[in-house]
Design an enzyme around this catalytic site. Structure first.
Site, PDB file in Angstrom:
ATOM      1  N   MET A   1      89.000  32.202 -21.171  1.00 44.08           N
ATOM      2  CA  MET A   1      87.879  32.113 -21.379  1.00 44.08           C
ATOM      3  C   MET A   1      86.575  32.591 -20.487  1.00 44.08           C
ATOM      4  O   MET A   1      86.846  33.374 -19.384  1.00 44.08           O
ATOM      5  CB  MET A   1      87.886  30.567 -20.995  1.00 44.08           C
ATOM      6  CG  MET A   1      89.268  29.859 -20.889  1.00 44.08           C
ATOM      7  SD  MET A   1      88.418  29.471 -23.154  1.00 44.08           S
ATOM      8  CE  MET A   1      87.138  29.057 -23.416  1.00 44.08           C
TER       9      MET A   1
ATOM     10  N   HIS B   1      89.545  28.694 -35.423  1.00 41.73           N
ATOM     11  CA  HIS B   1      89.927  28.933 -33.932  1.00 41.73           C
ATOM     12  C   HIS B   1      89.213  27.048 -34.451  1.00 41.73           C
ATOM     13  O   HIS B   1      88.157  26.559 -34.733  1.00 41.73           O
ATOM     14  CB  HIS B   1      89.035  29.412 -33.138  1.00 41.73           C
ATOM     15  CG  HIS B   1      89.289  29.048 -31.963  1.00 41.73           C
ATOM     16  ND1 HIS B   1      89.982  29.849 -30.987  1.00 41.73           N
ATOM     17  CD2 HIS B   1      88.866  28.594 -31.224  1.00 41.73           C
ATOM     18  CE1 HIS B   1      90.056  29.437 -29.672  1.00 41.73           C
ATOM     19  NE2 HIS B   1      88.931  28.538 -29.999  1.00 41.73           N
TER      20      HIS B   1
ATOM     21  N   SER C   1      84.980  29.524 -34.340  1.00 44.16           N
ATOM     22  CA  SER C   1      85.289  28.266 -34.341  1.00 44.16           C
ATOM     23  C   SER C   1      84.458  27.675 -35.021  1.00 44.16           C
ATOM     24  O   SER C   1      83.442  27.478 -34.356  1.00 44.16           O
ATOM     25  CB  SER C   1      84.826  28.282 -32.507  1.00 44.16           C
ATOM     26  OG  SER C   1      85.116  27.008 -31.737  1.00 44.16           O
TER      27      SER C   1
ATOM     28  N   ASP D   1      87.250  34.334 -25.540  1.00 48.68           N
ATOM     29  CA  ASP D   1      86.801  32.622 -26.213  1.00 48.68           C
ATOM     30  C   ASP D   1      85.640  32.629 -24.727  1.00 48.68           C
ATOM     31  O   ASP D   1      85.548  31.649 -24.421  1.00 48.68           O
ATOM     32  CB  ASP D   1      87.754  31.695 -26.239  1.00 48.68           C
ATOM     33  CG  ASP D   1      87.001  30.453 -27.074  1.00 48.68           C
ATOM     34  OD1 ASP D   1      86.245  30.445 -27.681  1.00 48.68           O
ATOM     35  OD2 ASP D   1      87.897  29.207 -27.128  1.00 48.68           O
TER      36      ASP D   1
ATOM     37  N   MET E   1      88.957  18.633 -27.207  1.00 47.96           N
ATOM     38  CA  MET E   1      88.875  17.934 -26.644  1.00 47.96           C
ATOM     39  C   MET E   1      88.705  16.934 -25.762  1.00 47.96           C
ATOM     40  O   MET E   1      88.846  16.055 -27.086  1.00 47.96           O
ATOM     41  CB  MET E   1      87.373  18.716 -26.200  1.00 47.96           C
ATOM     42  CG  MET E   1      86.955  19.731 -25.901  1.00 47.96           C
ATOM     43  SD  MET E   1      85.293  20.706 -25.636  1.00 47.96           S
ATOM     44  CE  MET E   1      85.159  21.907 -26.453  1.00 47.96           C
TER      45      MET E   1
ATOM     46  N   ASP F   1      88.905  23.931 -31.114  1.00 45.04           N
ATOM     47  CA  ASP F   1      88.656  23.243 -30.208  1.00 45.04           C
ATOM     48  C   ASP F   1      88.578  21.819 -30.008  1.00 45.04           C
ATOM     49  O   ASP F   1      88.390  21.342 -30.502  1.00 45.04           O
ATOM     50  CB  ASP F   1      87.576  24.144 -29.619  1.00 45.04           C
ATOM     51  CG  ASP F   1      86.884  25.561 -29.725  1.00 45.04           C
ATOM     52  OD1 ASP F   1      88.006  26.143 -29.160  1.00 45.04           O
ATOM     53  OD2 ASP F   1      86.150  25.553 -30.330  1.00 45.04           O
TER      54      ASP F   1
ATOM     55  N   HIS G   1      92.749  25.339 -30.269  1.00 47.24           N
ATOM     56  CA  HIS G   1      93.243  25.565 -28.589  1.00 47.24           C
ATOM     57  C   HIS G   1      92.454  24.418 -27.821  1.00 47.24           C
ATOM     58  O   HIS G   1      91.863  23.557 -28.177  1.00 47.24           O
ATOM     59  CB  HIS G   1      91.954  26.338 -28.492  1.00 47.24           C
ATOM     60  CG  HIS G   1      90.965  26.607 -26.849  1.00 47.24           C
ATOM     61  ND1 HIS G   1      89.941  26.900 -27.021  1.00 47.24           N
ATOM     62  CD2 HIS G   1      91.264  26.287 -25.578  1.00 47.24           C
ATOM     63  CE1 HIS G   1      89.948  27.013 -25.542  1.00 47.24           C
ATOM     64  NE2 HIS G   1      90.684  26.431 -24.983  1.00 47.24           N
TER      65      HIS G   1
ATOM     66  N   MET H   1      92.419  21.778 -25.096  1.00 40.26           N
ATOM     67  CA  MET H   1      91.434  21.357 -23.815  1.00 40.26           C
ATOM     68  C   MET H   1      91.918  20.267 -23.528  1.00 40.26           C
ATOM     69  O   MET H   1      91.150  19.270 -23.567  1.00 40.26           O
ATOM     70  CB  MET H   1      90.340  21.520 -24.175  1.00 40.26           C
ATOM     71  CG  MET H   1      90.083  23.289 -23.746  1.00 40.26           C
ATOM     72  SD  MET H   1      88.232  23.451 -24.094  1.00 40.26           S
ATOM     73  CE  MET H   1      88.061  23.882 -26.227  1.00 40.26           C
TER      74      MET H   1
HETATM   75  C1  DX5 Z   1      84.725  26.686 -25.470  1.00 41.12           C
HETATM   76  C2  DX5 Z   1      85.280  27.124 -26.843  1.00 41.12           C
HETATM   77  C3  DX5 Z   1      84.677  28.055 -27.915  1.00 41.12           C
HETATM   78  C4  DX5 Z   1      83.666  26.991 -27.961  1.00 41.12           C
HETATM   79  C5  DX5 Z   1      83.190  29.359 -28.899  1.00 41.12           C
HETATM   80  O1  DX5 Z   1      85.011  25.357 -24.955  1.00 41.12           O
HETATM   81  O2  DX5 Z   1      86.501  26.838 -25.985  1.00 41.12           O
HETATM   82  O3  DX5 Z   1      85.659  27.787 -28.236  1.00 41.12           O
HETATM   83  O4  DX5 Z   1      83.370  26.715 -29.482  1.00 41.12           O
HETATM   84  O5  DX5 Z   1      81.958  29.267 -28.183  1.00 41.12           O
HETATM   85  P1  DX5 Z   1      80.245  30.152 -28.678  1.00 41.12           P
HETATM   86  O6  DX5 Z   1      81.188  30.885 -29.374  1.00 41.12           O
HETATM   87  O7  DX5 Z   1      79.373  29.420 -29.651  1.00 41.12           O
HETATM   88  O8  DX5 Z   1      80.623  30.782 -27.026  1.00 41.12           O
HETATM   89 ZN    ZN Z   2      87.522  27.862 -27.863  1.00 43.59          ZN
END
Ligand code: DX5
Ligand code: ZN
Length: 214
Positions: free
Chosen positions: A136, A30, A7, A174, A34, A32, A63, A65
């Protein structure tokens, strides 16, 4: 084979090209996304996905969100996403199906994501049109949180349903995935491991990716 999807939430955003080069031995990147509504954080948007696309040949695992992802799914595909996943909690059933259809219409892989409090059953209406399901193992929003081992029965149930139906569907986890927790994920049936801090916090990043792959 187990796949590793680092990520980039744990990368240096001022040096994204350099930090994506560091994970060249990974399977997916990956990303993220948001929106500050679905989760209490704002991260990466469409222009950044387009910029990242130019720096790597690795598949981009985006991903989402965000609320009502059907509004933006096609734009993320056009920006260069290869896999786009949407939270089942982010819209009603018609909205989620519309997002999955838009991703497939763009020729990309689509999937659904389940927050920790969302039961495995919530993925069932979409399973036959998913290329990937993401469970998750932390509350979405931030990297570096503690792995929730109590999500493993959910992963195992999804694995059983995917296998019973012989679906070509990957199963991803994740959040808080590291060398100590990867084993439980793989044992429960996950085949794609997202890891942010466990990858970018390592001195030897290719070595850490190999160790996570197992
Ligand atoms: C959280 C994200 C994850 C996050 C994972 O909302 O979806 O992808 O970056 O980070 P680690 O591996 O540090 O928990
Ligand atoms: Zn993620």
């Amino acid at each position: 084979m187990i796949k590793v999807a680092p990520s980039i939430l744990s990368a240096d955003f001022a040096n994204l090209a350099r930090d994506i080069e560091k994970i060249a031995s990974a399977d997916y990147v990956h990303v993220d996304v948001m929106d500050g509504l679905f989760v209490p954080n704002i991260t990466i948007g469409i222009p950044v996905v387009a910029a990242i696309r130019k720096t790597t040949a690795l598949p981009l695992d985006v991903h989402l969100m965000i609320e009502r992802p059907a509004r933006y799914a096609a734009q993320f595909c056009a920006a260069g996403a290869d896999i786009v996943t949407c939270h089942v909690e982010s819209d009603d059933g018609d909205g989620i199906r519309a997002a999955l259809d838009a991703i497939h219409a763009a020729g990309k892989r689509a999937g659904v994501v389940l927050k920790p409090k969302t039961p495995a059953e919530a993925a069932l209406p979409y399973l036959d049109r998913c290329d990937i399901v993401l469970v998750m193992t932390v509350e979405p929003g931030f990297g570096g949180q503690k792995f929730m081992a109590d999500m493993m029965p959910k992963v195992a149930r999804l694995r059983a349903w995917i296998d019973e139906r012989s679906l070509p569907c990957e199963l991803e986890v994740d959040g808080g995935v590291d060398l100590a927790t990867r084993g439980a994920c793989v044992e429960a049936g996950a085949n794609v491991l997202v890891a942010g801090s466990a990858v970018y916090g390592a001195d030897d990043i290719p070595g850490r990716i190999a160790a996570l792959r197992g």
